[in-house]
Enzyme design. Sequence first.
Site, mmCIF file in Angstrom:
data_model
loop_
_atom_site.group_PDB
_atom_site.id
_atom_site.type_symbol
_atom_site.label_atom_id
_atom_site.label_comp_id
_atom_site.label_asym_id
_atom_site.label_seq_id
_atom_site.Cartn_x
_atom_site.Cartn_y
_atom_site.Cartn_z
ATOM 1 N N PRO A 196 0.459 -0.604 -0.100
ATOM 2 C CA PRO A 196 0.044 -0.037 0.258
ATOM 3 C C PRO A 196 0.550 1.418 -0.021
ATOM 4 C CG PRO A 196 -0.724 -1.100 1.620
ATOM 5 C CD PRO A 196 0.556 -2.067 1.175
ATOM 6 N N HIS A 197 0.522 2.432 -0.460
ATOM 7 C CA HIS A 197 1.159 3.525 -0.471
ATOM 8 C C HIS A 197 0.513 4.616 0.130
ATOM 9 C CE1 HIS A 197 3.515 6.852 -2.285
ATOM 10 N NE2 HIS A 197 1.812 7.605 -2.556
ATOM 11 N N PRO A 198 0.291 5.359 0.861
ATOM 12 C CA PRO A 198 2.263 5.594 1.929
ATOM 13 C C PRO A 198 2.505 5.428 2.794
ATOM 14 C CG PRO A 198 1.223 7.407 2.020
ATOM 15 C CD PRO A 198 -0.378 6.575 1.337
ATOM 16 N N GLU A 213 6.135 -0.037 2.166
ATOM 17 C CA GLU A 213 6.815 -0.105 0.757
ATOM 18 C C GLU A 213 7.656 0.151 0.725
ATOM 19 O OE1 GLU A 213 4.650 2.783 -1.576
ATOM 20 O OE2 GLU A 213 4.999 4.102 0.193
#
Length: 124
Positions: free
Chosen positions: A97-99, A103
């Site tokens: 997942p971002h942010p 990551e």
Amino acid sequence: MECLIARTNAMPFGRLGKGIKVKKGLFPWAASGRAIANGRDEGFIKLLFDDSPEAHGHGRILGGGMVGTHAGDMIGEIALAIEMGADTVDIGKTIHPHPTLGESIGMAAEVAHGSCTDVPPVRK
């Protein structure tokens, strides 16, 4: 929050890299949007992969470590990658997942693979 250190290896500590050609993927948290937003960009993720001729550029992960906030919470992903015999592509293609700080594990694998666009390429 304090800065933590976490590491895990497929081999006994001190033996990693001795007699084994390794490829390193290092992703600095200064390039992580989440770390910058948190005001804690002093950390990094480092992954080590088998770079022996037999691996043909797709060596399995041998170990890794991280320095920074929440390092102890994220080291489990590297331990799982070691257990499943993941290579740079496996980890890089895993959805992160971002942010998030997590990551940066995928980004470190992409650095080792040579496909990371978030940091300048390593000069050879």
